[in-house]
Write an enzyme that holds these catalytic residues in place. Structure first.
Site, PDB file in Angstrom:
ATOM      1  N   SER A 249       0.829  -1.205   0.000  1.00  0.00           N
ATOM      2  CA  SER A 249       0.000   0.000   0.000  1.00  0.00           C
ATOM      3  C   SER A 249       0.858   1.248   0.000  1.00  0.00           C
ATOM      4  O   SER A 249       2.039   1.212   0.333  1.00  0.00           O
ATOM      5  CB  SER A 249      -0.913   0.053   1.239  1.00  0.00           C
ATOM      6  OG  SER A 249      -1.700  -1.099   1.364  1.00  0.00           O
ATOM      7  N   ASP A 321       7.841  -9.186  10.586  1.00  0.00           N
ATOM      8  CA  ASP A 321       7.895 -10.644  10.699  1.00  0.00           C
ATOM      9  C   ASP A 321       7.188 -11.054  11.986  1.00  0.00           C
ATOM     10  O   ASP A 321       7.674 -10.780  13.089  1.00  0.00           O
ATOM     11  CB  ASP A 321       9.349 -11.103  10.714  1.00  0.00           C
ATOM     12  CG  ASP A 321       9.486 -12.620  10.633  1.00  0.00           C
ATOM     13  OD1 ASP A 321       8.456 -13.311  10.701  1.00  0.00           O
ATOM     14  OD2 ASP A 321      10.617 -13.097  10.487  1.00  0.00           O
ATOM     15  N   VAL A 323       5.767 -14.376  12.253  1.00  0.00           N
ATOM     16  CA  VAL A 323       5.604 -15.826  12.151  1.00  0.00           C
ATOM     17  C   VAL A 323       6.975 -16.471  12.290  1.00  0.00           C
ATOM     18  O   VAL A 323       7.963 -15.999  11.711  1.00  0.00           O
ATOM     19  CB  VAL A 323       4.981 -16.224  10.797  1.00  0.00           C
ATOM     20  CG1 VAL A 323       4.946 -17.740  10.636  1.00  0.00           C
ATOM     21  CG2 VAL A 323       3.580 -15.648  10.655  1.00  0.00           C
ATOM     22  N   ASP A 324       7.056 -17.549  13.077  1.00  0.00           N
ATOM     23  CA  ASP A 324       8.304 -18.304  13.224  1.00  0.00           C
ATOM     24  C   ASP A 324       8.041 -19.776  12.956  1.00  0.00           C
ATOM     25  O   ASP A 324       7.018 -20.324  13.400  1.00  0.00           O
ATOM     26  CB  ASP A 324       8.876 -18.139  14.636  1.00  0.00           C
ATOM     27  CG  ASP A 324       9.354 -16.729  14.907  1.00  0.00           C
ATOM     28  OD1 ASP A 324      10.102 -16.202  14.074  1.00  0.00           O
ATOM     29  OD2 ASP A 324       8.960 -16.152  15.935  1.00  0.00           O
TER      30      ASP A 324
END
Length: 800
Positions: A249, A321, A323-324
């Site tokens: 965006s 980030d 997410v792992d």
């Protein structure tokens, strides 16, 4: 002869009867924008005035009635879209589309969105205003579900209308959070490249923060210091259904010091997958206590984008980030256990039933560790023997998203708006803000946590390594932000943000291209007005691509090129990096770039990984750096061990292949290689996948200007065929000038209604392609004078 005449008249009569039946059927399926209706539960009469583009202006005497009316009119234009979006997070697409969506449903069930939503609902306080108004909205939706005509898509798919509940709202928000998260596409892929080729091949990819590129600058408030393959397949299945995926965006707010009329000008264009209907539903809601011109997700009561006379706000993607992925160690003899620290722990096994259209129910089970679901075996998502679990912040902390959206939409000014953002834990959003009190601001809204420099978040963590499950969360004041900076504007374009506290925030940021262009334009002018900002939000120029072409031209071996080839190179030398539909340089550049990427990466990665890498953000960031790096290990073609290719070899070979491909595709006359022939936009509807129904449900195709990573960011995936079919782009373009807020302007990609029988199904489509705008009306007198349709909602008992 008389017999044939009688048969002819009989046939015509039958056709006439069928036409009357079809006409009557379609007439009753159209949304009602006029007349009177009684709604159960209303306390007072509500007036709804529709403007020339089908946007409702709702006037009610109290907030509960207003949101009930909003739910009703939203449903009559977008019930099918509401139905699809609420199904994704809970794994309910197979019930509509059949067994081909089983893999997608299994994946979303394993993410745990539906279970997380159930847990959230049990902890809600029913007396909270956010909950009460949400329920009022859902009551309005359900009134239409009960009394309104059934959308044609329900007949075609054979599903029944069912009431909506609060959990559906949270499931829709959960899907939105998933579609923002780039780690699903990136981390398992990078681990695969590392395992296959080694770290040496990763150092030339733009995986980490690049200190040489443009970063978003921070400025504190001076007023107040208080997977691999199958995950790509999941995304692909949603794209095929034309379900919007959130991509990137732009947003900016210009302070009074840089505007002609001395007031803030706000602009925003969230980049989302194109679909029909388009993602946003516009509605203007006004009560004695509340007024907002808002943009709503299907089935979500509070606007995610909005403005009134006091303030405006919009969103971009933060791209952090959150997410792992972890490798889990299997027990040597007991498959029910996994390693947890120094001991062993039982997997949690979760069983679900998936309803499948035209088939028996499917029983599905998956395993979870304390970190998250095991992805192996879920629709073949992860290959190999090593179990991989996924930790996702969205399901790990208390869900206050609905309260946050409520507070944002009800904020009176800068301070309480900022406070509302503290509860946006995921997805990470870049929120841009401007107001009538001359404030401009940008915040990275997300739940951030400590990440030591020694931890690389871009790979699957080895067993016993990586970040702990219990994160050390940062205070919201540590999030990147800029409030009333001395350079007199703020912006967000998904590029790398600077740090507040001396630590960088790992993420999947997009290249600097759009950010550079936004800064270049904003810095170069101090008398901005609404019209100039409207031109800027449709800008199609890429200074980065000009620099890339300049470097490539130096590395082409012109020996053996014919006069036509040399003329093509000469045209590229004077190219300004712009993307009108009549440009031929734009067509050549992207065809050349595809072959450069193919000849650089495909020999090492193979077909599958090459296709995956093309759909990541980091490959967009890699293009400029690798073109500038003659010594990269990637230039050598490992398929030719007898020779070592240089960048010059790859660039020259790719140019020749691009020209040959364009001749095959578009003919030998290079003047006909115009951008509009290969760069097209079609707004797909899920039912439009059926060829016989495509022309009825889909909108387009249209030739369209713009390209990847310009302000007018019309993204397309690189493909071997060379037709750059646009898949995502500006989901709306809004410009709000607080010196003339009544004449603020906007556009939707197709139209306001998702009902194909509505006159507002696609009445903005050509305006959008042409870069035009329409007015967002706020003034009641003007709305009443220009409204051609009025719908009155009355209490069911007929009394006020």
């Amino acid at each position: 002869m008389g017999k044939f005449k009688r048969l002819g008249w009989g046939f015509l009569a039958l056709v006439g009867v069928l036409a009357v039946i079809i006409g009557s059927f379609t007439y009753h399926l159209k949304p009602d924008y006029d007349g009177e209706k009684s709604l159960q539960g209303l306390s007072k009469e509500v007036q709804i005035y529709y403007d020339n583009y089908g946007i409702p202006h709702i006037y009610a005497e109290n907030d509960a009635d207003a949101f009930k009316a909003l739910g009703y009119v939203h449903a009559q234009d977008r019930l099918w879209q509401m139905e699809l979006l609420r199904r994704i997070g809970k794994g309910g697409l197979s019930e509509v589309f059949g067994k081909d969506l089983l893999g997608t449903d299994k994946f979303f069930i394993a993410l745990g969105i539906d279970d997380y939503s159930s847990k959230t609902i049990t902890n809600l306080n029913p007396s909270d205003a956010a909950v009460q108004l949400s329920q009022a909205y859902l009551d309005g939706v359900n009134e239409f579900v009960k009394e309104g005509p059934t959308p044609v898509e329900f007949y075609l798919t054979g599903i029944e209308k069912k009431p909506f509940e609060l959990k559906d709202v949270y499931n829709t928000l959960g899907y939105m959070a998933f579609s923002f998260a780039m780690a699903h596409k990136t981390d398992p892929l990078l681990s695969k490249i590392k395992d296959k080729l080694g770290f040496e091949y990763l150092k030339d990819l733009a995986v980490h923060s690049d200190t040489t590129t443009l970063w978003i600058k921070n400025y504190p408030n001076t007023k107040n210091d208080s997977i691999r393959k199958s995950i790509s397949e999941v995304m692909s299945s949603l794209e095929k259904l034309s379900i919007p995926l959130f991509e990137g965006s732009n947003g900016w707010a210009i302070a009074p010091e840089k505007t002609k009329n001395g007031k803030v000008i706000f602009a925003n264009d969230p980049h989302i997958g194109y679909s029909q209907p388009s993602v946003w539903y516009e509605a203007h809601v006004s009560t004695p206590n509340y007024e907002k011109y808002g943009y709503h997700l299907a089935g979500v009561p509070y606007p995610i984008l909005g403005h009134n006379r006091k303030l405006a706000y919009g969103m971009t993607m933060f791209e952090n980030d959150d997410v792992d992925f972890y490798y889990e160690k299997k027990h040597p003899t007991d498959p029910r256990k996994y390693k947890d620290g120094d001991g062993w722990k039982d997997y949690e096994v979760i069983s679900k039933t998936i309803k499948v259209k035209d088939s028996d129910d499917v029983q599905f089970s998956y395993k979870k560790t304390h970190r998250g679901p095991i992805l192996n075996g879920i629709a073949d998502q992860i290959t190999g023997e090593r179990p991989i679990s996924m930790w996702w912040i969205f399901t790990k902390v208390e869900n206050k998203l609905l309260n946050s959206l409520y507070s944002m939409s009800h904020a009176k000014g800068l301070d309480d708006f900022e406070q509302a953002l503290e509860d946006l834990h995921a997805p990470g959003l870049g929120i841009v803000y401007g107001d009538a009190d001359d404030n401009v601001a940008w915040w990275a809204a997300a739940k951030l946590y400590e990440i030591p420099d020694s931890v690389n978040t871009k790979f699957v963590y080895e067993e016993g390594k990586g970040l702990p499950v219990e994160k050390e969360y940062l205070d919201f004041s540590k999030n990147p932000h800029a409030i009333n900076p001395p350079w007199h504007y703020v912006y967000s374009a998904n590029n790398q943000p600077d740090s507040i506290s001396g630590m960088l925030y790992p993420g999947y940021y997009l290249p600097e291209n759009r950010g550079r262009r936004i800064e270049e334009l904003l810095e170069g002018k101090d008398d901005w007005d609404k019209e100039a900002v409207g031109d800027m939000i449709t800008d199609n120029t890429s200074p980065v691509n000009v620099e890339i072409v300049s470097q490539l031209l130096k590395k082409v071996n012109v020996e053996g090129l014919n006069d036509s080839d040399l003329q093509i190179l000469d045209n590229l030398k004077v190219w300004k990096g712009d993307y009108p539909t009549e440009s031929t340089a734009a067509t050549v550049y992207h065809r050349w770039m595809y072959f450069i990427l193919q000849n650089t990466f495909k020999d090492e990665l193979g077909e599958t990984l090459f296709e995956e890498i093309l759909n990541t953000h980091f490959i967009k960031r890699t293009i400029a750096p690798i073109v500038g790096n003659e010594a990269s290990i990637w230039w050598d073609n490992i398929s030719t061990p007898e020779t070592v290719e240089s960048q010059f070899d790859i660039v020259t070979t790719s140019f020749k292949e691009a020209v040959e491909a364009l001749e095959d595709q578009l003919g030998n006359d290079t003047a006909q290689w115009i951008w509009g022939r290969v760069h097209t936009l079609e707004h797909g509807h899920p039912i439009g996948q059926v060829e016989a129904l495509k022309s009825f449900f889909n909108v387009g195709p249209f030739p369209i200007n713009g390209t990847r990573e310009v302000i007018n960011n019309t993204y397309f995936p690189y493909t071997e065929g060379g037709f750059n079919k646009v898949s995502s782009g500006p989901s709306t373009r809004r410009v709000i000038d607080f010196s003339d807020v009544e004449n603020s302007m906007s556009i939707l990609p197709t139209g306001q209604s998702g009902n194909p029988f509505s006159t507002h199904y696609k009445d903005q489509a050509e305006m959008y392609v042409n870069g035009e705008f329409r007015k967002m009306m706020l003034n009641k007198e003007e709305i009443l004078s220009k409204s051609k349709s009025q719908l009155t909602l009355k209490p069911m008992n007929g009394k006020e």
